[in-house]
Design a protein around this motif. Structure first.
Motif, PDB file in Angstrom:
ATOM      1  N   ARG A 332       0.821  -1.213   0.000  1.00 30.65           N
ATOM      2  CA  ARG A 332       0.000   0.000   0.000  1.00 30.65           C
ATOM      3  C   ARG A 332       0.856   1.265   0.000  1.00 30.65           C
ATOM      4  O   ARG A 332       0.510   2.286   0.594  1.00 30.65           O
ATOM      5  CB  ARG A 332      -0.960  -0.005   1.190  1.00 30.65           C
ATOM      6  CG  ARG A 332      -2.019  -1.094   1.094  1.00 30.65           C
ATOM      7  CD  ARG A 332      -2.967  -1.047   2.262  1.00 30.65           C
ATOM      8  NE  ARG A 332      -2.295  -1.426   3.509  1.00 30.65           N
ATOM      9  CZ  ARG A 332      -2.846  -1.333   4.714  1.00 30.65           C
ATOM     10  NH1 ARG A 332      -4.078  -0.856   4.838  1.00 30.65           N
ATOM     11  NH2 ARG A 332      -2.179  -1.707   5.789  1.00 30.65           N
ATOM     12  N   GLN A 333       1.998   1.195  -0.683  1.00 28.59           N
ATOM     13  CA  GLN A 333       2.870   2.356  -0.828  1.00 28.59           C
ATOM     14  C   GLN A 333       2.452   3.141  -2.069  1.00 28.59           C
ATOM     15  O   GLN A 333       1.996   2.572  -3.057  1.00 28.59           O
ATOM     16  CB  GLN A 333       4.337   1.907  -0.958  1.00 28.59           C
ATOM     17  CG  GLN A 333       4.873   1.234   0.308  1.00 28.59           C
ATOM     18  CD  GLN A 333       6.193   0.511   0.053  1.00 28.59           C
ATOM     19  OE1 GLN A 333       6.485   0.120  -1.072  1.00 28.59           O
ATOM     20  NE2 GLN A 333       6.972   0.321   1.108  1.00 28.59           N
ATOM     21  N   SER A 334       2.626   4.450  -2.011  1.00 26.29           N
ATOM     22  CA  SER A 334       2.295   5.285  -3.160  1.00 26.29           C
ATOM     23  C   SER A 334       3.517   5.437  -4.057  1.00 26.29           C
ATOM     24  O   SER A 334       4.650   5.485  -3.583  1.00 26.29           O
ATOM     25  CB  SER A 334       1.811   6.664  -2.699  1.00 26.29           C
ATOM     26  OG  SER A 334       2.864   7.367  -2.047  1.00 26.29           O
ATOM     27  N   LEU A 335       3.257   5.502  -5.353  1.00 31.21           N
ATOM     28  CA  LEU A 335       4.335   5.650  -6.326  1.00 31.21           C
ATOM     29  C   LEU A 335       4.038   6.881  -7.176  1.00 31.21           C
ATOM     30  O   LEU A 335       3.126   6.881  -8.004  1.00 31.21           O
ATOM     31  CB  LEU A 335       4.447   4.400  -7.204  1.00 31.21           C
ATOM     32  CG  LEU A 335       5.543   4.404  -8.271  1.00 31.21           C
ATOM     33  CD1 LEU A 335       6.924   4.571  -7.641  1.00 31.21           C
ATOM     34  CD2 LEU A 335       5.490   3.119  -9.098  1.00 31.21           C
ATOM     35  N   ASP A 336       4.761   7.943  -6.930  1.00 32.92           N
ATOM     36  CA  ASP A 336       4.572   9.212  -7.640  1.00 32.92           C
ATOM     37  C   ASP A 336       5.648   9.326  -8.718  1.00 32.92           C
ATOM     38  O   ASP A 336       6.843   9.359  -8.415  1.00 32.92           O
ATOM     39  CB  ASP A 336       4.687  10.374  -6.643  1.00 32.92           C
ATOM     40  CG  ASP A 336       4.430  11.718  -7.311  1.00 32.92           C
ATOM     41  OD1 ASP A 336       3.921  11.725  -8.443  1.00 32.92           O
ATOM     42  OD2 ASP A 336       4.761  12.750  -6.705  1.00 32.92           O
ATOM     43  N   VAL A 337       5.224   9.375  -9.983  1.00 30.51           N
ATOM     44  CA  VAL A 337       6.171   9.351 -11.111  1.00 30.51           C
ATOM     45  C   VAL A 337       6.024  10.623 -11.936  1.00 30.51           C
ATOM     46  O   VAL A 337       4.922  11.019 -12.301  1.00 30.51           O
ATOM     47  CB  VAL A 337       5.931   8.117 -12.005  1.00 30.51           C
ATOM     48  CG1 VAL A 337       6.925   8.108 -13.175  1.00 30.51           C
ATOM     49  CG2 VAL A 337       6.041   6.836 -11.193  1.00 30.51           C
ATOM     50  N   ARG A 338       7.176  11.255 -12.232  1.00 25.29           N
ATOM     51  CA  ARG A 338       7.192  12.422 -13.105  1.00 25.29           C
ATOM     52  C   ARG A 338       8.171  12.148 -14.250  1.00 25.29           C
ATOM     53  O   ARG A 338       9.391  12.087 -14.032  1.00 25.29           O
ATOM     54  CB  ARG A 338       7.585  13.680 -12.325  1.00 25.29           C
ATOM     55  CG  ARG A 338       6.514  14.145 -11.345  1.00 25.29           C
ATOM     56  CD  ARG A 338       6.856  15.492 -10.737  1.00 25.29           C
ATOM     57  NE  ARG A 338       7.977  15.398  -9.805  1.00 25.29           N
ATOM     58  CZ  ARG A 338       7.860  15.025  -8.534  1.00 25.29           C
ATOM     59  NH1 ARG A 338       6.669  14.688  -8.047  1.00 25.29           N
ATOM     60  NH2 ARG A 338       8.908  14.986  -7.762  1.00 25.29           N
ATOM     61  N   LYS A 371       2.325   1.921   3.516  1.00 27.46           N
ATOM     62  CA  LYS A 371       1.766   3.227   3.145  1.00 27.46           C
ATOM     63  C   LYS A 371       2.844   4.301   2.984  1.00 27.46           C
ATOM     64  O   LYS A 371       2.562   5.507   3.088  1.00 27.46           O
ATOM     65  CB  LYS A 371       0.715   3.693   4.161  1.00 27.46           C
ATOM     66  CG  LYS A 371      -0.470   2.748   4.290  1.00 27.46           C
ATOM     67  CD  LYS A 371      -1.487   3.282   5.282  1.00 27.46           C
ATOM     68  CE  LYS A 371      -2.678   2.332   5.426  1.00 27.46           C
ATOM     69  NZ  LYS A 371      -3.674   2.822   6.381  1.00 27.46           N
ATOM     70  N   GLY A 372       4.068   3.890   2.753  1.00 27.47           N
ATOM     71  CA  GLY A 372       5.148   4.845   2.510  1.00 27.47           C
ATOM     72  C   GLY A 372       5.019   5.507   1.148  1.00 27.47           C
ATOM     73  O   GLY A 372       4.142   5.163   0.351  1.00 27.47           O
ATOM     74  N   ARG A 373       5.909   6.431   0.873  1.00 23.54           N
ATOM     75  CA  ARG A 373       5.846   7.196  -0.372  1.00 23.54           C
ATOM     76  C   ARG A 373       7.155   7.032  -1.141  1.00 23.54           C
ATOM     77  O   ARG A 373       8.249   7.187  -0.600  1.00 23.54           O
ATOM     78  CB  ARG A 373       5.619   8.680  -0.074  1.00 23.54           C
ATOM     79  CG  ARG A 373       5.379   9.523  -1.330  1.00 23.54           C
ATOM     80  CD  ARG A 373       5.232  10.993  -1.006  1.00 23.54           C
ATOM     81  NE  ARG A 373       6.485  11.612  -0.582  1.00 23.54           N
ATOM     82  CZ  ARG A 373       6.804  11.892   0.656  1.00 23.54           C
ATOM     83  NH1 ARG A 373       5.950  11.608   1.645  1.00 23.54           N
ATOM     84  NH2 ARG A 373       7.972  12.443   0.961  1.00 23.54           N
TER      85      ARG A 373
END
Length: 602
Positions: A332-338, A371-373
């Motif tokens: 349940r970790q978030s994956l923010d991609v740019r 739930k890490g980022r």
């Protein structure tokens, strides 16, 4: 009228030896020019000289001469003489200063040589020794210097090495003035080999012409033994790792095949779908660990190589991100991609670049909490592209940061070892990035504050055509006949079933002998052949197949748990067209077969 005294002066001033006449008190009554030059005093007549003479008879002795410009040596001969009615002595002096210096240097050399633990020796141009120190004689088992100086240099070496020493090595010494080589000396008593670092240089005369050879050589037998032992241990380690990989990959193959078969069957129970995804994900993780385990050996030997092509790095990153979501989302970790909108063109190995990014994402997920980022930011910086992977996990302590890319380096682990890993991944990242002409750095605000890994790679300028590699989706009726040969029934049957579900006509064989028979009756287009089979191995079976009538037209593919560089080279020598490593990647296999038979009439 020329007097006798004047004639005598003329004669004595032309000789190179010094001639003096002194009275009984040592006061100089006469001196020729050579004497004044030797004693560095002019005029000298009338001065007192403290030179010891023998009053009774002619005598020879070497004396020290203390001159204003320093110490000199002379060979002196003296005799009683009556000079103009006065008792005295005639003294003849021969300058031996240079000879004495040479003798003293020789004595110093011999003293140092005799106390040295290294082999020191000298020989003439005919390779006959005239000096060997004590350590040298002990080393090769000589009883005396007399025995050594009767032994030509070639006799210190084994017969098979003598031609090289005399015809190649010593001519190089003469030509270059110095040469060295690691070679075996022969012990005179036991005949045993002694490994020596043989360091030889020429002895030259005053004109620069070589007149002999000198050696200062070192016994390296112990270091040779240590190197040999390390090499043997390294070979055993490589063989163990290869066998371990083979044994691990073999069971992974049927597990992976079974998961894909379940996925292909599209069974309705959602729990079965969940279980299938778990199996596929864990097989990928185990395969990744096995590959890292083998790569550690390649790192140590500098054997990692790249298969570079021109590619769009953005597309490579997108594919890796899809894989990474498989281990990021369950936590349940978030994956923010740019990512930039335009392609980023680089020259690189897509497999190895994927491995680099996957390792960094795996680390970020592994060391981050539930739930890490995790953030991935890709941007162009001039002629380079930067890939940043940032997380809010455990971070890196200041003590660990300088060595974070070292082999087997890991942070402090808890008893549950929930963070896993072998301490290999980051070393691989650094090696692979540098092989691509880039660099990787790590930073962290501190323990518990997350970490940032930054990769910089050179980009290709302008518009560059990119390599296209698409995996075909096999139709349900390919018309391609495949013979699967493997002694492991789980591997054999699961591979056959998976291929059958994807439209291929399949037969199986559990041995090379059975495969040869089926080739005659089944007439396959493709033979998928295991290497590590009992009896005849896959290499031997491949050679037999190629000798069959029409065997040269078959597409011969090795499927093996062995995947070292030497295994792939041996496959090519045995006649295989391709070598795939277990567990079977169905898409890669289908791509090979569909490409091979793309123009085949239906």
């Amino acid at each position: 009228m020329v007097t006798h005294r004047y004639k005598l002066d003329l004669i004595l001033d032309t000789i190179t030896d010094g001639v003096l006449v002194v009275d009984s008190q040592g006061v100089v009554l006469y001196a020729n020019r050579a004497a004044e030059k030797l004693l560095a005093r002019s005029p000298i007549v009338g001065q007192l000289l403290a030179i010891p003479v023998n009053p009774d008879k002619n005598s020879y002795q070497d004396i020290n001469l203390i001159r204003p410009d320093g110490l000199a040596w002379a060979e002196m001969r003296s005799a009683p003489l009556n000079w103009d009615g006065q008792p005295g002595y005639v003294i003849a002096l021969r300058d031996i200063t240079e000879r004495k210096h040479i003798e003293l240097e020789r004595q110093k050399f011999v003293s140092l040589a005799d106390n040295s633990m290294e082999f020191i020796g000298m020989a003439d141009m005919n390779f006959i020794p005239f000096y060997i120190n004590e350590a040298g004689m002990r080393l090769v088992g000589l009883d005396s210097l007399e025995q050594g100086v009767r032994t030509p240099v070639r006799e210190f070496f084994f017969p098979e090495d003598q031609r090289f020493i005399v015809e190649e090595f010593f001519p190089r010494v003469v030509h270059e003035g110095h040469a060295d080589v690691e070679i075996r000396f022969r012990h005179f008593k036991s005949g045993d080999a002694i490994w020596i670092h043989y360091n030889v240089f020429t002895i030259k005369d005053s004109t620069g012409e070589p007149i002999g050879f000198a050696t200062v050589s070192r016994n390296i037998s112990v270091s040779k033994q240590v190197k040999a032992a390390l090499h043997e241990a390294s070979q055993r380690k490589d063989e163990f790792l290869a066998m371990l990989a083979h044994e691990l990959r073999n069971p992974l193959t049927p597990i992976n095949n079974a998961a894909h078969i379940l996925d292909r069957l599209k069974l309705e129970d959602p729990r079965l779908g969940w279980a299938t995804e778990v199996i596929k994900r864990q097989v990928k993780h185990l395969t990744h660990l096995v590959d890292d385990l083998l790569d550690v050996s390649r790192i140590a030997r500098g054997k990692i190589s790249l298969k570079k092509e021109r590619l769009d790095l953005v597309e490579v990153i997108k594919a890796v991100l899809e894989t990474a979501r498989g281990f990021i989302l369950p936590k349940r970790q978030s994956l923010d991609v740019r990512l930039p909108e335009q392609p980023i063109r680089v020259e690189g190995d897509p497999v190895r670049l994927s491995q680099v990014l996957l390792n960094l994402l795996d680390n970020a997920s592994k060391y981050s909490p539930e739930k890490g980022r995790i953030e991935v930011n890709v941007q162009l910086l001039g002629a380079e592209v930067e890939i940043r992977v940032q997380d809010n996990g455990t971070g890196i302590s200041p003590e660990l940061l300088p060595t974070i890319f070292d082999l087997f380096q890991q942070g402090t682990r808890t008893l549950d070892r929930s963070q896993g890993g072998l301490g290999i991944g980051l070393t691989l990242v650094k090696q692979l990035v540098e092989l691509h002409g880039g660099q990787v750095t790590a930073s962290s605000p501190g323990a518990g504050l997350g970490s940032i890994f930054s990769i910089r790679l050179p980009t290709l300028a302008g518009t560059v055509p990119l390599s296209v590699s698409e995996t075909p989706k096999p139709s349900l009726d390919t018309g391609i006949r495949v013979l699967v040969v493997d002694d492991d029934p789980d591997v054999r049957e699961s591979t056959a079933l998976l291929l059958g579900l994807n439209g291929y006509e399949v037969r199986t064989a559990d041995s090379g002998e059975r495969a040869i028979t089926l080739i005659d009756t089944f007439r396959p287009d493709v033979v998928l052949l295991d290497i590590g089979m009992p009896g005849e191995n896959g290499y031997q079976v491949a050679q037999r197949i190629r000798r069959l009538a029409g065997g040269g037209d078959l597409l011969l593919i090795a499927l093996s748990g062995y995947g070292r560089t030497e295994d792939l080279a041996r496959s090519r020598e045995a006649g295989f067209d391709h070598h795939l490593v277990k567990p079977l990647n169905l898409n890669v296999l289908c791509n090979l077969m569909e490409t091979e038979f793309a123009d085949r009439p239906s």
